[in-house]
Motif scaffolding. Structure first.
Motif, mmCIF file in Angstrom:
data_model
loop_
_atom_site.group_PDB
_atom_site.id
_atom_site.type_symbol
_atom_site.label_atom_id
_atom_site.label_comp_id
_atom_site.label_asym_id
_atom_site.label_seq_id
_atom_site.Cartn_x
_atom_site.Cartn_y
_atom_site.Cartn_z
ATOM 1 N N ALA A 138 0.824 -1.212 0.000
ATOM 2 C CA ALA A 138 0.000 0.000 0.000
ATOM 3 C C ALA A 138 0.854 1.257 0.000
ATOM 4 O O ALA A 138 0.422 2.319 -0.473
ATOM 5 N N GLU A 139 2.081 1.158 0.509
ATOM 6 C CA GLU A 139 2.977 2.321 0.532
ATOM 7 C C GLU A 139 3.262 2.850 -0.866
ATOM 8 O O GLU A 139 3.547 4.034 -1.053
ATOM 9 N N LEU A 140 3.187 1.972 -1.868
ATOM 10 C CA LEU A 140 3.467 2.376 -3.250
ATOM 11 C C LEU A 140 2.400 3.319 -3.791
ATOM 12 O O LEU A 140 2.614 3.993 -4.802
ATOM 13 N N PHE A 141 1.238 3.368 -3.137
ATOM 14 C CA PHE A 141 0.125 4.165 -3.653
ATOM 15 C C PHE A 141 -0.172 5.382 -2.790
ATOM 16 O O PHE A 141 -1.233 5.983 -2.899
ATOM 17 N N LYS A 142 0.760 5.771 -1.928
ATOM 18 C CA LYS A 142 0.515 6.862 -0.998
ATOM 19 C C LYS A 142 0.245 8.197 -1.704
ATOM 20 O O LYS A 142 -0.516 9.024 -1.203
ATOM 21 N N ASN A 143 0.854 8.428 -2.866
ATOM 22 C CA ASN A 143 0.705 9.718 -3.542
ATOM 23 C C ASN A 143 -0.300 9.685 -4.683
ATOM 24 O O ASN A 143 -0.342 10.592 -5.506
ATOM 25 N N GLU A 144 -1.116 8.644 -4.734
ATOM 26 C CA GLU A 144 -2.117 8.563 -5.790
ATOM 27 C C GLU A 144 -3.329 7.791 -5.285
ATOM 28 O O GLU A 144 -3.236 7.015 -4.340
ATOM 29 N N SER A 145 -4.466 8.031 -5.904
ATOM 30 C CA SER A 145 -5.675 7.309 -5.547
ATOM 31 C C SER A 145 -5.659 5.945 -6.223
ATOM 32 O O SER A 145 -5.192 5.801 -7.353
ATOM 33 N N ALA A 146 -6.148 4.942 -5.525
ATOM 34 C CA ALA A 146 -6.179 3.592 -6.084
ATOM 35 C C ALA A 146 -7.328 2.821 -5.463
ATOM 36 O O ALA A 146 -7.581 2.927 -4.250
ATOM 37 N N THR A 147 -8.004 2.039 -6.282
ATOM 38 C CA THR A 147 -9.118 1.228 -5.785
ATOM 39 C C THR A 147 -8.564 -0.042 -5.155
ATOM 40 O O THR A 147 -8.710 -1.157 -5.671
ATOM 41 N N ILE A 148 -7.872 0.142 -4.038
ATOM 42 C CA ILE A 148 -7.310 -0.960 -3.265
ATOM 43 C C ILE A 148 -7.651 -0.725 -1.797
ATOM 44 O O ILE A 148 -8.125 0.348 -1.418
ATOM 45 N N CYS A 149 -7.412 -1.742 -0.990
ATOM 46 C CA CYS A 149 -7.573 -1.580 0.455
ATOM 47 C C CYS A 149 -6.596 -2.498 1.157
ATOM 48 O O CYS A 149 -6.006 -3.395 0.543
ATOM 49 N N TRP A 150 -6.412 -2.267 2.456
ATOM 50 C CA TRP A 150 -5.523 -3.124 3.233
ATOM 51 C C TRP A 150 -5.958 -3.086 4.695
ATOM 52 O O TRP A 150 -6.728 -2.224 5.117
ATOM 53 N N PHE A 151 -5.484 -4.057 5.436
ATOM 54 C CA PHE A 151 -5.841 -4.169 6.844
ATOM 55 C C PHE A 151 -4.587 -4.042 7.702
ATOM 56 O O PHE A 151 -3.526 -4.550 7.340
ATOM 57 N N THR A 152 -4.725 -3.373 8.828
ATOM 58 C CA THR A 152 -3.635 -3.271 9.797
ATOM 59 C C THR A 152 -4.191 -3.527 11.192
ATOM 60 O O THR A 152 -5.398 -3.432 11.426
ATOM 61 N N GLY A 153 -3.288 -3.845 12.130
ATOM 62 C CA GLY A 153 -3.704 -3.981 13.515
ATOM 63 C C GLY A 153 -3.258 -5.284 14.144
ATOM 64 O O GLY A 153 -2.483 -6.060 13.572
ATOM 65 N N ASN A 154 -3.769 -5.547 15.337
ATOM 66 C CA ASN A 154 -3.436 -6.745 16.091
ATOM 67 C C ASN A 154 -4.531 -7.003 17.116
ATOM 68 O O ASN A 154 -5.459 -6.196 17.274
ATOM 69 N N LYS A 155 -4.423 -8.119 17.841
ATOM 70 C CA LYS A 155 -5.449 -8.472 18.816
ATOM 71 C C LYS A 155 -5.540 -7.457 19.956
ATOM 72 O O LYS A 155 -6.620 -7.203 20.491
ATOM 73 N N GLN A 156 -4.403 -6.900 20.325
ATOM 74 C CA GLN A 156 -4.381 -5.958 21.442
ATOM 75 C C GLN A 156 -5.085 -4.651 21.106
ATOM 76 O O GLN A 156 -5.918 -4.153 21.873
ATOM 77 N N ASP A 157 -4.751 -4.081 19.951
ATOM 78 C CA ASP A 157 -5.248 -2.760 19.587
ATOM 79 C C ASP A 157 -6.470 -2.800 18.683
ATOM 80 O O ASP A 157 -7.125 -1.771 18.470
#
Length: 229
Positions: free
Chosen positions: A107-126
């Motif tokens: 996802a870092e590759l698309f930081k400066n442009e719009s893209a029809t993608i998604c991603w998930f982040t996180g963990n059990k704690q947070d």
């Protein structure tokens, strides 16, 4: 099978009578701990994703389900572990937009442009979050399949999710017999538990009647030219 049923069956097989310990007593609580251990063993069976643990966001009691203006980050359900397929946003007429799921690093590759993608982040704690590469249309419904944490029964009426809870009975009996110094009987119960989970594994991978059972060729299915074209 409810937790209460499970306690009754376990006690009957273990002690040979129907005088099940009362909920909240030491024996009840100890056996409930054994159930939790059995559920963890089942949950972590190598190479298996249990059908009982797949869920749709639309069926979850929490998690963000509606797109909000100027918002590209949304909370996942508390029992979320990882996504199972595309994320969909759907308008009022039922038209879907499909968002491919990528790894956070990509996802870092698309930081400066719009893209029809998604991603998930996180963990059990947070907790986990869903991120969109561009702003979805406000008011659209969010949905996606995901693999969840197993439910852990805590009150008598709670239902055990696994297809055959007798696995948990024999798994727990093995520990009880071992604690009683009955090694041979403990081994017999463990063997019964292994047979139960083997049967669950088989049923878990069986396709529905008259359904194809093969690994799909995505390029072929979508009409994308492949090798030699």
């Amino acid at each position: 099978m409810t937790l209460n049923d499970w306690q009754n069956y376990l006690h009957a097989v273990y002690q040979g009578d129907t005088d099940t310990p009362t909920e909240g007593t030491e024996d009840w609580d100890f056996r409930e701990i054994l159930l939790r251990a059995a559920i963890q063993s089942w949950d972590n069976e190598k190479g298996i994703l249990w059908g009982e643990l797949w869920k749709q966001l639309s069926d979850a009691s929490d998690g963000d389900k509606t797109v909000v203006a100027v918002t590209v980050e949304y909370d996942c359900p508390i029992d979320f572990r990882f996504p199972g397929n595309y994320v969909r946003t759907t308008d009022a007429s039922g038209v879907h937009t499909f968002w491919p799921v990528v790894k956070p690093a990509k996802a870092e590759l698309f930081k400066n442009e719009s893209a029809t993608i998604c991603w998930f982040t996180g963990n059990k704690q947070d907790g986990f979050d869903l991120h969109f590469g561009e702003q979805p249309t406000a008011g659209h419904t969010i949905n996606y399949p995901y693999y969840k944490e197993p439910d852990i029964p805590s009150v008598a009426a709670d239902i055990i999710e696994m297809a055959d809870p007798w696995f948990a009975i024999h798994h727990s009996l093995s520990t009880l017999r071992e604690n009683d110094g009955e090694g041979d009987r403990a081994g017999l119960e463990l063997a019964k538990a292994e047979a139960k989970i083997k049967n669950m594994r088989t049923r878990n991978v069986m396709p529905a009647w008259y359904q194809d059972n093969y690994v799909p060729d995505r390029d072929f299915e979508t009409g994308t030219p492949g090798f030699g074209v």
